[in-house]
Design a protein around this motif. Structure first.
Motif, PDB file in Angstrom:
ATOM      1  N   ARG A 200      40.244 -23.714 -58.147  1.00  0.00           N
ATOM      2  CA  ARG A 200      39.652 -22.973 -59.275  1.00  0.00           C
ATOM      3  C   ARG A 200      40.374 -23.325 -60.582  1.00  0.00           C
ATOM      4  NH1 ARG A 200      40.594 -18.222 -57.506  1.00  0.00           N
ATOM      5  NH2 ARG A 200      38.768 -18.249 -56.144  1.00  0.00           N
ATOM      6  N   ALA A 201      41.691 -23.408 -60.511  1.00  0.00           N
ATOM      7  CA  ALA A 201      42.455 -23.746 -61.710  1.00  0.00           C
ATOM      8  C   ALA A 201      42.125 -25.159 -62.187  1.00  0.00           C
ATOM      9  CB  ALA A 201      43.951 -23.623 -61.417  1.00  0.00           C
ATOM     10  N   ILE A 202      41.924 -26.079 -61.256  1.00  0.00           N
ATOM     11  CA  ILE A 202      41.559 -27.450 -61.628  1.00  0.00           C
ATOM     12  C   ILE A 202      40.197 -27.467 -62.305  1.00  0.00           C
ATOM     13  CG2 ILE A 202      40.917 -29.704 -60.666  1.00  0.00           C
ATOM     14  CD1 ILE A 202      43.155 -29.209 -58.556  1.00  0.00           C
ATOM     15  N   ARG A 203      39.245 -26.732 -61.757  1.00  0.00           N
ATOM     16  CA  ARG A 203      37.908 -26.695 -62.364  1.00  0.00           C
ATOM     17  C   ARG A 203      37.953 -26.075 -63.762  1.00  0.00           C
ATOM     18  NH1 ARG A 203      34.040 -28.393 -59.105  1.00  0.00           N
ATOM     19  NH2 ARG A 203      34.200 -28.202 -56.829  1.00  0.00           N
ATOM     20  N   ASN A 204      38.851 -25.126 -63.940  1.00  0.00           N
ATOM     21  CA  ASN A 204      38.963 -24.446 -65.248  1.00  0.00           C
ATOM     22  C   ASN A 204      39.939 -25.139 -66.192  1.00  0.00           C
ATOM     23  OD1 ASN A 204      37.177 -22.454 -64.380  1.00  0.00           O
ATOM     24  ND2 ASN A 204      38.810 -21.103 -63.655  1.00  0.00           N
ATOM     25  N   HIS A 205      40.562 -26.231 -65.726  1.00  0.00           N
ATOM     26  CA  HIS A 205      41.573 -26.948 -66.514  1.00  0.00           C
ATOM     27  C   HIS A 205      42.674 -25.996 -66.986  1.00  0.00           C
ATOM     28  CE1 HIS A 205      38.927 -30.435 -66.528  1.00  0.00           C
ATOM     29  NE2 HIS A 205      37.943 -29.641 -66.906  1.00  0.00           N
ATOM     30  N   ASP A 206      43.094 -25.134 -66.063  1.00  0.00           N
ATOM     31  CA  ASP A 206      44.087 -24.097 -66.370  1.00  0.00           C
ATOM     32  C   ASP A 206      45.431 -24.513 -65.768  1.00  0.00           C
ATOM     33  OD1 ASP A 206      45.675 -21.806 -66.554  1.00  0.00           O
ATOM     34  OD2 ASP A 206      44.002 -20.441 -66.202  1.00  0.00           O
ATOM     35  N   ALA A 207      46.291 -25.090 -66.587  1.00  0.00           N
ATOM     36  CA  ALA A 207      47.570 -25.606 -66.092  1.00  0.00           C
ATOM     37  C   ALA A 207      48.469 -24.486 -65.582  1.00  0.00           C
ATOM     38  CB  ALA A 207      48.278 -26.384 -67.196  1.00  0.00           C
ATOM     39  N   THR A 208      48.477 -23.348 -66.283  1.00  0.00           N
ATOM     40  CA  THR A 208      49.333 -22.235 -65.866  1.00  0.00           C
ATOM     41  C   THR A 208      48.921 -21.720 -64.496  1.00  0.00           C
ATOM     42  OG1 THR A 208      49.707 -21.576 -68.167  1.00  0.00           O
ATOM     43  CG2 THR A 208      50.134 -19.926 -66.465  1.00  0.00           C
ATOM     44  N   ALA A 209      47.628 -21.563 -64.294  1.00  0.00           N
ATOM     45  CA  ALA A 209      47.132 -21.067 -63.002  1.00  0.00           C
ATOM     46  C   ALA A 209      47.388 -22.078 -61.895  1.00  0.00           C
ATOM     47  CB  ALA A 209      45.648 -20.748 -63.109  1.00  0.00           C
ATOM     48  N   LEU A 210      47.286 -23.358 -62.207  1.00  0.00           N
ATOM     49  CA  LEU A 210      47.527 -24.382 -61.190  1.00  0.00           C
ATOM     50  C   LEU A 210      48.986 -24.404 -60.778  1.00  0.00           C
ATOM     51  CD1 LEU A 210      46.589 -26.710 -59.431  1.00  0.00           C
ATOM     52  CD2 LEU A 210      46.873 -28.240 -61.400  1.00  0.00           C
ATOM     53  N   ARG A 211      49.875 -24.342 -61.751  1.00  0.00           N
ATOM     54  CA  ARG A 211      51.303 -24.313 -61.419  1.00  0.00           C
ATOM     55  C   ARG A 211      51.627 -23.092 -60.564  1.00  0.00           C
ATOM     56  NH1 ARG A 211      54.652 -27.714 -65.074  1.00  0.00           N
ATOM     57  NH2 ARG A 211      56.392 -26.610 -64.114  1.00  0.00           N
ATOM     58  N   LEU A 212      51.037 -21.947 -60.908  1.00  0.00           N
ATOM     59  CA  LEU A 212      51.295 -20.725 -60.157  1.00  0.00           C
ATOM     60  C   LEU A 212      50.770 -20.836 -58.729  1.00  0.00           C
ATOM     61  CD1 LEU A 212      52.309 -17.807 -60.099  1.00  0.00           C
ATOM     62  CD2 LEU A 212      50.055 -17.091 -60.944  1.00  0.00           C
ATOM     63  N   ALA A 213      49.574 -21.394 -58.569  1.00  0.00           N
ATOM     64  CA  ALA A 213      48.997 -21.532 -57.227  1.00  0.00           C
ATOM     65  C   ALA A 213      49.851 -22.443 -56.357  1.00  0.00           C
ATOM     66  CB  ALA A 213      47.572 -22.071 -57.327  1.00  0.00           C
ATOM     67  N   ILE A 214      50.313 -23.549 -56.908  1.00  0.00           N
ATOM     68  CA  ILE A 214      51.153 -24.475 -56.138  1.00  0.00           C
ATOM     69  C   ILE A 214      52.484 -23.813 -55.786  1.00  0.00           C
ATOM     70  CG2 ILE A 214      52.408 -26.662 -56.216  1.00  0.00           C
ATOM     71  CD1 ILE A 214      49.413 -27.003 -55.863  1.00  0.00           C
ATOM     72  N   SER A 215      53.078 -23.117 -56.742  1.00  0.00           N
ATOM     73  CA  SER A 215      54.363 -22.446 -56.477  1.00  0.00           C
ATOM     74  C   SER A 215      54.228 -21.391 -55.382  1.00  0.00           C
ATOM     75  CB  SER A 215      54.884 -21.796 -57.759  1.00  0.00           C
ATOM     76  OG  SER A 215      55.211 -22.762 -58.732  1.00  0.00           O
ATOM     77  N   LYS A 216      53.181 -20.580 -55.466  1.00  0.00           N
ATOM     78  CA  LYS A 216      52.983 -19.538 -54.460  1.00  0.00           C
ATOM     79  C   LYS A 216      52.687 -20.134 -53.092  1.00  0.00           C
ATOM     80  CE  LYS A 216      50.705 -15.828 -55.354  1.00  0.00           C
ATOM     81  NZ  LYS A 216      49.596 -14.911 -55.734  1.00  0.00           N
ATOM     82  N   ASP A 217      51.956 -21.240 -53.074  1.00  0.00           N
ATOM     83  CA  ASP A 217      51.649 -21.901 -51.808  1.00  0.00           C
ATOM     84  C   ASP A 217      52.927 -22.408 -51.143  1.00  0.00           C
ATOM     85  OD1 ASP A 217      49.317 -22.837 -50.137  1.00  0.00           O
ATOM     86  OD2 ASP A 217      50.353 -24.746 -50.422  1.00  0.00           O
ATOM     87  N   ILE A 218      53.810 -22.973 -51.939  1.00  0.00           N
ATOM     88  CA  ILE A 218      55.096 -23.457 -51.418  1.00  0.00           C
ATOM     89  C   ILE A 218      55.927 -22.289 -50.890  1.00  0.00           C
ATOM     90  CG2 ILE A 218      57.302 -24.505 -52.058  1.00  0.00           C
ATOM     91  CD1 ILE A 218      55.678 -26.176 -54.125  1.00  0.00           C
ATOM     92  N   GLU A 219      56.020 -21.225 -51.667  1.00  0.00           N
ATOM     93  CA  GLU A 219      56.825 -20.071 -51.268  1.00  0.00           C
ATOM     94  C   GLU A 219      56.289 -19.429 -49.999  1.00  0.00           C
ATOM     95  OE1 GLU A 219      56.614 -17.804 -54.825  1.00  0.00           O
ATOM     96  OE2 GLU A 219      58.454 -18.664 -55.676  1.00  0.00           O
ATOM     97  N   ASP A 220      54.956 -19.313 -49.906  1.00  0.00           N
ATOM     98  CA  ASP A 220      54.372 -18.711 -48.707  1.00  0.00           C
ATOM     99  C   ASP A 220      54.619 -19.578 -47.480  1.00  0.00           C
ATOM    100  OD1 ASP A 220      53.452 -16.663 -50.261  1.00  0.00           O
ATOM    101  OD2 ASP A 220      51.378 -17.369 -50.368  1.00  0.00           O
ATOM    102  N   GLY A 221      54.410 -20.883 -47.625  1.00  0.00           N
ATOM    103  CA  GLY A 221      54.587 -21.782 -46.485  1.00  0.00           C
ATOM    104  C   GLY A 221      56.029 -21.874 -46.033  1.00  0.00           C
TER     105      GLY A 221
END
Length: 233
Positions: A200-221
């Motif tokens: 979703r962040a990629i489609r919206n070109h939202d860098a802040t949301a993309l960084r947050l999604a990747i960070s949370k994915d790493i932390e959860d995994g």
């Protein structure tokens, strides 16, 4: 992989009895062993031999030795004094450093990639995520790990980074065998990722949301690994 028995690291045996050029054999061995690490077919604590790996792959020991030495330099494997090869032990300090490094590198790679990611990339990522969901539903941990890496590196490779990308790849080689062990213990049904948020962040070109999604994915995994009791005390 039990004791010193070689792990199955297909692509398997060469189909032709004629020897392949050394560079070609080395590339095949490198791809096969890296894939085995990333999908958890190297089991932590279980050693293998160079000769056993060479026999499994249908090549001479020379390219296997070269690949193993390189992976040892990347801290993905270690060569013991008796010559056997195994995944390095995961200590709490090592785990913490890998987690910190991933949180530094991977959101940055995603940020660098974002201006170059297209609608076609977003569509491809959604297709990969559908395969991930299917793997979670069936409990196929090896497929999950393969598609999960495909998802992340479909993003990261678009950064065209010559420095950060190899570092991220090296980190994945170091923690992946332990993640496979965790999934073997607790299953995959309850795993939650942030992939849909990332798309979703990629489609919206939202860098802040993309960084947050990747960070949370790493932390959860990585959090699953930290809670699984696999870290040496």
């Amino acid at each position: 992989m039990k004791g010193s028995t070689a792990v199955a690291v297909s692509p398997s045996r060469l189909d032709t009895p004629e020897p392949k050029p050394r560079n070609t054999a080395r590339q095949q061995v490198d791809e096969a062993i890296r894939t085995a690490l990333l999908t958890g077919r190297f089991i932590p604590g279980k050693a293998v031999t160079l000769r056993g790996l060479a026999l499994e792959l249908g090549v001479s020991p020379m390219p296997v030795r070269e690949v193993i030495q390189r992976l040892a330099a990347e801290n993905a494997l270690e060569i013991r004094q008796n010559g056997r090869v195994q995944v390095p032990q995961m200590t709490p300090q090592r785990f913490d450093e890998i987690l910190k490094a991933r949180l530094l590198l991977e959101p940055e790679l995603a940020d660098m990639a974002l201006p170059l990611l297209t609608k076609a990339d977003a569509n491809a990522l959604e297709e990969i995520d559908s395969k991930i969901d299917a793997s979670l539903g069936t409990g196929d941990a090896e497929s999950y790990m393969r598609y999960n890496r495909d998802f992340h590196f479909r993003i990261y490779r678009s950064s065209r980074s010559e420095i950060l990308l190899p570092l991220a790849d090296s980190l994945w080689l170091q923690f992946a065998p332990y993640m496979r062990t965790v999934y073997g213990r607790v299953g995959t049904v309850n795993l939650v990722d942030q992939h849909k948020e990332a798309v979703r962040a990629i489609r919206n070109h939202d860098a802040t949301a993309l960084r947050l999604a990747i960070s949370k994915d790493i932390e959860d995994g990585m959090g699953i690994l930290g809670r699984a009791g696999l870290l040496d005390q």
